[in-house]
Motif scaffolding. Structure first.
Motif, short mmCIF file in Angstrom:
data_model
loop_
_atom_site.label_atom_id
_atom_site.label_comp_id
_atom_site.label_asym_id
_atom_site.label_seq_id
_atom_site.Cartn_x
_atom_site.Cartn_y
_atom_site.Cartn_z
N HIS A 17 -21.97 -22.24 -27.79
CA HIS A 17 -23.03 -21.85 -28.73
C HIS A 17 -22.48 -21.32 -30.05
O HIS A 17 -23.25 -20.84 -30.89
N LEU A 19 -20.72 -18.65 -30.87
CA LEU A 19 -21.14 -17.27 -31.05
C LEU A 19 -19.95 -16.41 -31.49
O LEU A 19 -19.29 -15.76 -30.68
N PRO A 58 -24.30 -12.57 -25.79
CA PRO A 58 -24.30 -13.79 -24.96
C PRO A 58 -24.72 -13.55 -23.52
O PRO A 58 -24.82 -14.50 -22.74
N ARG A 81 -28.89 -16.35 -32.94
CA ARG A 81 -27.86 -17.27 -32.43
C ARG A 81 -27.64 -17.10 -30.93
O ARG A 81 -27.20 -18.03 -30.25
N CYS A 82 -27.94 -15.90 -30.41
CA CYS A 82 -27.70 -15.62 -28.99
C CYS A 82 -28.83 -16.10 -28.08
O CYS A 82 -28.67 -16.15 -26.86
N PRO A 84 -30.31 -19.07 -27.36
CA PRO A 84 -30.11 -20.18 -26.44
C PRO A 84 -29.28 -19.80 -25.20
O PRO A 84 -29.58 -20.22 -24.09
N ALA A 85 -28.24 -18.99 -25.40
CA ALA A 85 -27.42 -18.56 -24.27
C ALA A 85 -28.24 -17.69 -23.31
O ALA A 85 -28.15 -17.82 -22.08
#
Length: 279
Positions: A17, A19, A58, A81-82, A84-85
Motif C-alpha cells: 500500500h 505506506l 497499517p 492512505r491507511c 485500504p490496509a
C-alpha cells in the motif's frame, strides 16, 4: 504471529500500500506482531469489551487486539492512505472492526461504542498528550472508559507515573494519579519501529478509580497545578500569587510552606490547597 489471522506480515502490507510513515502525522509504525499482541495483553481480558484505538496506521496493534479476543474495535485513522490496509483487517474479522476516517480530537466515539470500553493505542506523537489530558479531565467522573493502555515517548510515560521531588514530576503526573492507578508496563527501543524514532518508547497502563484519590474541584486543581508548574523553580507564594492576596494563608492552611516549590508538593497537598481556594 504473522499468519495468525491469515493476513500478510506488516512489512508486506506497508509495501503493498506504499505506506511511508509521515513525520507531520507523528507516525512510527510498529511492525512486530508479537509486540503488538503483547501490548494488547497489557490491557487485560478484552473479550467482554469494546476497544477504542487511535492512529492504527497499517493495523499492527489492531490485529493484536482482535487476535487477543477484543469484542469489538473502533479504530480512528486520520491518514486516508491507511484505510485500504485496515479494510483488509475489517474483512478478516467480520463485525469486529469499525474504521472511522477522521480526527480523534473531533470524533464522538460514544456514538460507536458500547460499555465496558477500554482505550488501547500507539498514539501519534503529535497529539498523544492532548488526548490523554482530555481523557483524564472529563466534566463527570468516572469517565466512559475503564482503562487506558497507551504508548508514548519514554519521557512522557515517565511524567505520567512520576513522584514528587523527581525531574519528571509535574502537572501530568498529578492529573493522572488523582483519578487513576498508573504504571509503566513495557519499554520499547527505537528499532522496534519503522522509521526508528530518536527516542525510546514505553507503554503506560492507567486504571480509573471510582472516585478521585482525594476530594478537590477538578477545575481548581487544574488551575493551581498549571500555575505552580509553569514557574516550577519559584516558591509557591510567588508562582501562585495570581490566586489572590490570601495565597500564603491558603498554603499554610493546606499544610504547605509558602517557600516550597511545586516539585516538592504531593498530590494530597495540592488537593488540600484546591479545597482551601474554594472555601
Amino acid at each position: 504471529m504473522a499468519t495468525i489471522d491469515g493476513l500478510p506480515p506488516l512489512r508486506e502490507v506497508i509495501r503493498a500500500h506504499d505506506l511511508v510513515a509521515k513525520k507531520q502525522l507523528g507516525q512510527n509504525f510498529l511492525l512486530d506482531l508479537n509486540l503488538t499482541a503483547k501490548i494488547a495483553r497489557q490491557a487485560g481480558d478484552l473479550s467482554g469489551c469494546d476497544v477504542l484505538e487511535v492512529g492504527p496506521g497499517p493495523g499492527g496493534l489492531t490485529r493484536g487486539l482482535l487476535a487477543e479476543g477484543a469484542r469489538r474495535v473502533l479504530a480512528i485513522e486520520k491518514d486516508a492512505r491507511c484505510l485500504p490496509a485496515l479494510a483488509e483487517i475489517e474483512a478478516a474479522y467480520p463485525g469486529k472492526l469499525q474504521v472511522i476516517h477522521g480526527d480523534a480530537l473531533e470524533v464522538d466515539v460514544l456514538a460507536h461504542l458500547t460499555p465496558p470500553i477500554r482505550i488501547v493505542a500507539n498514539l501519534p506523537y503529535n497529539v498523544g498528550t492532548e488526548l490523554l489530558i482530555r481523557w483524564l479531565t472529563p466534566d463527570n467522573w468516572p469517565p466512559f472508559w475503564e482503562s487506558l493502555t497507551l504508548m508514548f515517548q519514554k519521557e512522557v510515560a515517565e511524567r505520567i507515573v512520576a513522584r514528587p521531588r523527581t525531574d519528571h514530576y509535574g502537572r501530568l503526573a498529578l492529573l493522572a494519579q488523582w483519578r487513576c492507578d498508573a504504571r509503566i508496563v513495557m519499554h520499547l527501543p527505537p528499532e522496534a519501529f519503522t522509521p526508528a524514532p530518536k527516542v525510546h518508547s514505553a507503554v503506560v497502563h492507567l486504571t480509573r478509580l471510582a472516585e478521585p484519590r482525594y476530594p478537590a474541584d477538578g477545575k481548581v486543581l487544574s488551575r493551581i497545578t498549571a500555575m505552580a508548574f509553569n514557574q516550577r523553580r519559584k516558591m509557591l507564594r510567588s508562582s501562585l500569587k495570581g490566586l489572590g492576596p490570601d495565597v500564603e494563608a491558603h498554603l499554610l492552611a493546606a499544610g504547605i510552606e509558602p517557600t516550597a516549590r511545586a516539585e516538592e508538593i504531593s498530590l494530597e497537598q495540592f488537593c488540600a490547597l484546591a479545597r482551601q481556594i474554594v472555601k
